[in-house]
Design a protein around this motif. Structure first.
Motif, PDB file in Angstrom:
ATOM      1  N   PRO A  61      32.015 -22.260  65.937  1.00 15.73           N
ATOM      2  CA  PRO A  61      32.802 -21.055  65.649  1.00 15.73           C
ATOM      3  C   PRO A  61      32.502 -20.505  64.248  1.00 15.73           C
ATOM      4  N   SER A  62      32.293 -21.389  63.281  1.00 15.45           N
ATOM      5  CA  SER A  62      32.131 -20.864  61.903  1.00 15.45           C
ATOM      6  C   SER A  62      30.784 -20.162  61.740  1.00 15.45           C
ATOM      7  N   ARG A  63      29.748 -20.627  62.476  1.00 17.10           N
ATOM      8  CA  ARG A  63      28.449 -19.948  62.357  1.00 17.10           C
ATOM      9  C   ARG A  63      28.540 -18.563  62.994  1.00 17.10           C
ATOM     10  N   VAL A  64      29.099 -18.508  64.196  1.00 15.76           N
ATOM     11  CA  VAL A  64      29.177 -17.216  64.891  1.00 15.76           C
ATOM     12  C   VAL A  64      30.125 -16.285  64.138  1.00 15.76           C
ATOM     13  N   PHE A  65      31.286 -16.814  63.736  1.00 18.04           N
ATOM     14  CA  PHE A  65      32.248 -15.966  63.012  1.00 18.04           C
ATOM     15  C   PHE A  65      31.592 -15.463  61.715  1.00 18.04           C
ATOM     16  N   GLY A  66      30.839 -16.343  61.032  1.00 16.36           N
ATOM     17  CA  GLY A  66      30.178 -15.950  59.774  1.00 16.36           C
ATOM     18  C   GLY A  66      29.168 -14.839  60.008  1.00 16.36           C
ATOM     19  N   TRP A  67      28.458 -14.909  61.138  1.00 18.13           N
ATOM     20  CA  TRP A  67      27.449 -13.868  61.444  1.00 18.13           C
ATOM     21  C   TRP A  67      28.125 -12.526  61.638  1.00 18.13           C
ATOM     22  N   TYR A  68      29.289 -12.555  62.323  1.00 16.77           N
ATOM     23  CA  TYR A  68      29.971 -11.273  62.568  1.00 16.77           C
ATOM     24  C   TYR A  68      30.599 -10.727  61.289  1.00 16.77           C
ATOM     25  N   VAL A  69      31.037 -11.630  60.406  1.00 14.79           N
ATOM     26  CA  VAL A  69      31.565 -11.154  59.109  1.00 14.79           C
ATOM     27  C   VAL A  69      30.425 -10.461  58.362  1.00 14.79           C
ATOM     28  N   SER A  70      29.265 -11.078  58.387  1.00 15.33           N
ATOM     29  CA  SER A  70      28.102 -10.501  57.684  1.00 15.33           C
ATOM     30  C   SER A  70      27.719  -9.159  58.315  1.00 15.33           C
ATOM     31  N   ARG A  71      27.798  -9.063  59.652  1.00 11.31           N
ATOM     32  CA  ARG A  71      27.464  -7.789  60.322  1.00 11.31           C
ATOM     33  C   ARG A  71      28.513  -6.726  59.989  1.00 11.31           C
ATOM     34  N   LEU A  72      29.778  -7.157  59.908  1.00  9.44           N
ATOM     35  CA  LEU A  72      30.843  -6.190  59.569  1.00  9.44           C
ATOM     36  C   LEU A  72      30.622  -5.661  58.155  1.00  9.44           C
ATOM     37  N   GLN A  73      30.253  -6.571  57.240  1.00 12.45           N
ATOM     38  CA  GLN A  73      29.997  -6.130  55.854  1.00 12.45           C
ATOM     39  C   GLN A  73      28.826  -5.143  55.819  1.00 12.45           C
ATOM     40  N   THR A  74      27.790  -5.422  56.617  1.00  9.13           N
ATOM     41  CA  THR A  74      26.620  -4.523  56.666  1.00  9.13           C
ATOM     42  C   THR A  74      27.022  -3.146  57.175  1.00  9.13           C
ATOM     43  N   VAL A  75      27.774  -3.106  58.262  1.00  5.02           N
ATOM     44  CA  VAL A  75      28.101  -1.779  58.816  1.00  5.02           C
ATOM     45  C   VAL A  75      29.089  -1.032  57.939  1.00  5.02           C
ATOM     46  N   ARG A  76      29.956  -1.788  57.249  1.00  6.68           N
ATOM     47  CA  ARG A  76      30.893  -1.110  56.335  1.00  6.68           C
ATOM     48  C   ARG A  76      30.122  -0.422  55.200  1.00  6.68           C
ATOM     49  N   ARG A  77      28.950  -0.990  54.822  1.00  9.94           N
ATOM     50  CA  ARG A  77      28.150  -0.397  53.745  1.00  9.94           C
ATOM     51  C   ARG A  77      27.264   0.737  54.278  1.00  9.94           C
ATOM     52  N   ALA A  78      27.071   0.779  55.594  1.00 10.36           N
ATOM     53  CA  ALA A  78      26.122   1.743  56.177  1.00 10.36           C
ATOM     54  C   ALA A  78      26.742   3.139  56.217  1.00 10.36           C
ATOM     55  N   THR A  79      25.866   4.151  56.125  1.00  9.81           N
ATOM     56  CA  THR A  79      26.367   5.526  56.334  1.00  9.81           C
ATOM     57  C   THR A  79      25.554   6.154  57.462  1.00  9.81           C
ATOM     58  N   PRO A  80      26.229   6.928  58.308  1.00  5.79           N
ATOM     59  CA  PRO A  80      25.519   7.562  59.438  1.00  5.79           C
ATOM     60  C   PRO A  80      24.411   8.486  58.921  1.00  5.79           C
ATOM     61  N   HIS A  81      23.213   8.373  59.486  1.00  3.61           N
ATOM     62  CA  HIS A  81      22.094   9.212  59.021  1.00  3.61           C
ATOM     63  C   HIS A  81      22.139  10.590  59.700  1.00  3.61           C
ATOM     64  N   ALA A  82      21.145  11.418  59.399  1.00  4.66           N
ATOM     65  CA  ALA A  82      21.129  12.819  59.879  1.00  4.66           C
ATOM     66  C   ALA A  82      21.138  12.917  61.404  1.00  4.66           C
ATOM     67  N   GLY A  83      20.670  11.885  62.069  1.00  5.45           N
ATOM     68  CA  GLY A  83      20.691  11.913  63.550  1.00  5.45           C
ATOM     69  C   GLY A  83      22.111  11.886  64.079  1.00  5.45           C
ATOM     70  N   TYR A  84      22.964  11.143  63.371  1.00  4.00           N
ATOM     71  CA  TYR A  84      24.387  11.112  63.783  1.00  4.00           C
ATOM     72  C   TYR A  84      25.027  12.488  63.574  1.00  4.00           C
ATOM     73  N   ASP A  85      24.738  13.073  62.440  1.00  5.60           N
ATOM     74  CA  ASP A  85      25.331  14.398  62.161  1.00  5.60           C
ATOM     75  C   ASP A  85      24.812  15.428  63.166  1.00  5.60           C
ATOM     76  N   ALA A  86      23.558  15.261  63.570  1.00  2.00           N
ATOM     77  CA  ALA A  86      22.985  16.203  64.560  1.00  2.00           C
ATOM     78  C   ALA A  86      23.760  16.112  65.876  1.00  2.00           C
ATOM     79  N   LEU A  87      24.136  14.897  66.261  1.00  6.31           N
ATOM     80  CA  LEU A  87      24.898  14.754  67.517  1.00  6.31           C
ATOM     81  C   LEU A  87      26.280  15.390  67.393  1.00  6.31           C
ATOM     82  N   VAL A  88      26.861  15.348  66.201  1.00  3.94           N
ATOM     83  CA  VAL A  88      28.170  16.011  66.005  1.00  3.94           C
ATOM     84  C   VAL A  88      27.990  17.527  66.189  1.00  3.94           C
TER      85      VAL A  88
END
Ligand code: OAD
Ligand code: ZN
Length: 264
Positions: A61-88
């Motif tokens: 559980p701690s390895r999998v939970f740790g991976w998802y925490v790391s993925r959550l941190q990555t996506v929280r830092r990410a910003t949608p690129h111009a392709g996302y805005d184009a879809l809007v």
């Protein structure tokens, strides 16, 4: 105008309902690693397909939970690129129906301002109890994971079982209402844009076939060909962040897709 853009406009001509199916490649230009590209850092030695499973979670559980925490941190830092805005922007051209079905759990479509987003595989922002489904605060998850390593999965305050990410793991069923909604979108779509997915994982990979079986058109945007490519009406060999702004700029110039006179 590029030939591929003109072909896309032709396929979109007269469309009233447009569907978009996205995969991890849609977020690559926002710095979120795809599933099947090499992992980085501590997670490089693991294949995501061995982490995104109930068995892996039961085993460590701690390895999998740790991976998802790391993925959550990555996506929280990410910003949608111009392709996302184009879809809007594109959604505004199809008031009768513009739905995004995503396999991604990073929330970037909603963060970019898209509405009508179906999250087929759940969301990194939805941690819950693995037994009683009690919701667990994602802000608390972020606090738990300082570094980029294993993180002990917290216990549910109600029943004591492990808290898990609210995503669909390999071998798990998709929530019925989500799959029904995605299928309905496919049955109504005149055109589906398939963007940034390897088209390997069902039922998502089967949705474009529903559209084409009804005479709808399929446009695939991906720098690499996939098993779907032979069955599409247009294969646009490009990154999402490059193709989508081009497409929507051209659509806006032609007010929603009527192709302008040939000028090649
Ligand atoms: P994959 O990692 O399998 O595929 C990513 C796709 O994006 C590949 O076809 C790449 O060629 C393409 N790609 C890479 N960069 C791109 C870019 N800049 N623009 C456009 N396309 C790009 O990810 P998915 O197809 O999303 O499911 O994987 C499907 C599912 O497999 C995931 O949702 C996950 C995994 O099992 C679950 O976790 C249940
Ligand atoms: Zn519980």
């Amino acid at each position: 105008m590029d030939k591929v853009v003109r072909k896309a406009l032709e396929l979109l001509e007269g469309a009233r309902h447009v569907a978009v199916l996205t995969g991890a490649g849609m977020s690559a230009e926002s710095g979120v690693p795809t599933f099947r590209d090499a992992q980085t850092g501590l997670w490089a030695k693991f294949d995501p397909q061995q982490l995104a499973t109930a068995e892996a979670f039961a085993e460590s559980p701690s390895r999998v939970f740790g991976w998802y925490v790391s993925r959550l941190q990555t996506v929280r830092r990410a910003t949608p690129h111009a392709g996302y805005d184009a879809l809007v922007r594109m959604a505004a051209l199809y008031p009768d129906g513009f739905d995004i079905i995503t396999q991604n759990v990073d929330g970037l479509h909603s963060r970019a301002g898209s509405e009508n987003v179906v999250e087929l595989h759940g969301s990194l922002e939805a941690f819950r109890c693995s037994a009683c489904r009690e919701v667990f605060s994602t802000d608390r998850v972020i606090e738990l994971g300082e570094g980029d390593g294993e993180v002990s999965a917290p216990a549910c305050g109600k029943c004591g079982n492990f808290i898990r990410p609210g995503v669909v793991w390999f071998g798990e069923m998709l929530p019925r209402e989500v799959l029904e909604r995605a299928t309905q979108v496919a049955y109504e779509a005149d055109v589906v844009l398939v963007i940034g997915t390897s088209s390997l994982v069902y039922p998502a990979a089967g949705l474009p076939d529903i559209v084409s079986a009804r005479g709808g058109r399929v446009i695939e945007i991906n720098p690499k060909a996939t098993p779907l490519t032979p069955r599409v009406d247009l294969y646009w060999e490009a990154a999402a962040g490059e193709a989508l702004p081009q497409l929507v700029d051209a659509l806006q110039r032609t007010e929603g897709g009527k192709t302008e006179g040939r000028n090649d």
